[in-house]
Design an enzyme around this catalytic site. Structure first.
Site, PDB file in Angstrom:
ATOM      1  N   SER A 150       0.827  -1.197   0.000  1.00  0.00           N
ATOM      2  CA  SER A 150       0.000   0.000   0.000  1.00  0.00           C
ATOM      3  C   SER A 150       0.870   1.259   0.000  1.00  0.00           C
ATOM      4  CB  SER A 150      -0.978  -0.051   1.185  1.00  0.00           C
ATOM      5  OG  SER A 150      -2.049   0.841   0.998  1.00  0.00           O
TER       6      SER A 150
ATOM      7  N   ASP B   1      -5.597  -3.806  -2.626  1.00  0.00           N
ATOM      8  CA  ASP B   1      -4.569  -3.531  -1.607  1.00  0.00           C
ATOM      9  C   ASP B   1      -4.029  -4.819  -0.978  1.00  0.00           C
ATOM     10  OD1 ASP B   1      -3.414  -2.706   1.028  1.00  0.00           O
ATOM     11  OD2 ASP B   1      -4.191  -0.745   0.438  1.00  0.00           O
TER      12      ASP B   1
END
Length: 292
Positions: A50, A162
């Site tokens: 991320s 993610d």
């Protein structure tokens, strides 16, 4: 012909640094990198999930921690978001990829000065995906595609979001690389009460609570974890960038003696060096010792 490495040659242990997810809290990674640099402790391998993938991208391709902080200081999460209709939602994070590309250009993982990998999640298969080939900016964007906020990214037969869902502080790639010393930076190290500052902050906080248990299990595989207490900050406010940078810097400075000791303890011993040295010219040795 493979080069023989003498087991009696002293060398520094390789150093893998894993940068975890946590939205704007990721600015703290830059302070950690700055403190490590000041003590001559530069990673030889780096991973990110991320926001950690975005920071790793910029750092790997020559930007200083201070320069990255400055580039990020005027941005909030909404500047890195775009409206774009798909059957999965109305927003995407293509602007994150554009931001990375603006600062590093069209870069491939093969051009990184050291091994680098990011983590994503394949929603269709419910599995972890290691991104370590191809376009770096695209991979960083994929790793930071927060589910529930952004539409998943369709790539071939994968539906990617993610990587925090499966490995928020990416330790696992270092095992594949055979790294000696592995350090993780956990942006969610606080257990203090903290009230989210708004919608996005609440969404990411809920996300972190959901993944915290398996994150802690995965972090047990690291040689050292720098767990940052950032409970006094908002995950979406870029005006906090200098304070977050300082939090990472100060925490790493306070831990530097411990980091040095843990790293030194992972220096390859004679047997390990002998296996590595002979293994380059005698692959049968490594194969025959796999159960050792």
């Amino acid at each position: 012909m493979p080069r023989f490495e003498s087991p009696f040659t002293q060398r520094e242990p390789t150093f893998g640094l894993a940068l975890g997810g946590g939205a704007v809290f990721g600015i703290a990674h830059l302070g950690v990198l700055k403190a490590l640099e000041e003590h001559g402790l530069r990673p030889t391998h780096i991973t990110g999930t991320s926001i950690g993938a975005i920071m790793a991208s910029l750092y790997a391709f020559g930007h200083t921690p201070e320069g990255i902080r400055e580039a990020c200081s005027g941005l909030d999460w909404w500047h890195l978001s775009s409206f774009g209709w798909s059957k999965y939602g109305i927003m995407n994070n293509a602007a994150m990829g554009d931001f990375v590309r603006h600062h590093i250009g069209d870069r491939d993982f093969s051009g990184s000065p050291y091994p680098m990998a990011f983590i994503a999640t394949d929603l269709a298969r419910r599995t972890k995906v290691v991104l370590d080939k191809g376009d770096v900016a695209e991979a960083a964007m994929i790793s930071a595609c927060v589910p529930g906020l952004y539409s998943p990214i369709e790539r071939e037969d994968q539906l990617l979001v993610d990587g925090g869902l499966v490995e928020n502080v990416p330790i696992s790639p270092f095992k594949q690389w055979g790294v000696d010393f592995v350090m993780g930076v956990d942006l969610n190290g606080s257990t203090r009460r903290r009230v989210p500052g708004g919608y996005f902050d609440a969404l990411v906080t809920a996300f972190d609570i959901a993944i915290d248990s398996h994150t802690q299990t995965q972090l047990a595989e690291a040689d050292y974890v720098l767990a940052l207490d950032l409970a006094d900050y908002d995950r979406t406010d870029p005006e906090q960038s200098q304070a977050l940078f300082d939090e990472g810097y100060n925490a790493c400075q306070n831990a530097i003696d411990t980091i040095r000791r843990r790293r030194a303890a992972q220096a390859p011993g004679l047997l390990k060096q002998l296996r590595r040295g002979l293994g380059r010219s005698a692959p049968w040795l490594q194969a025959g010792s796999s159960g050792a």
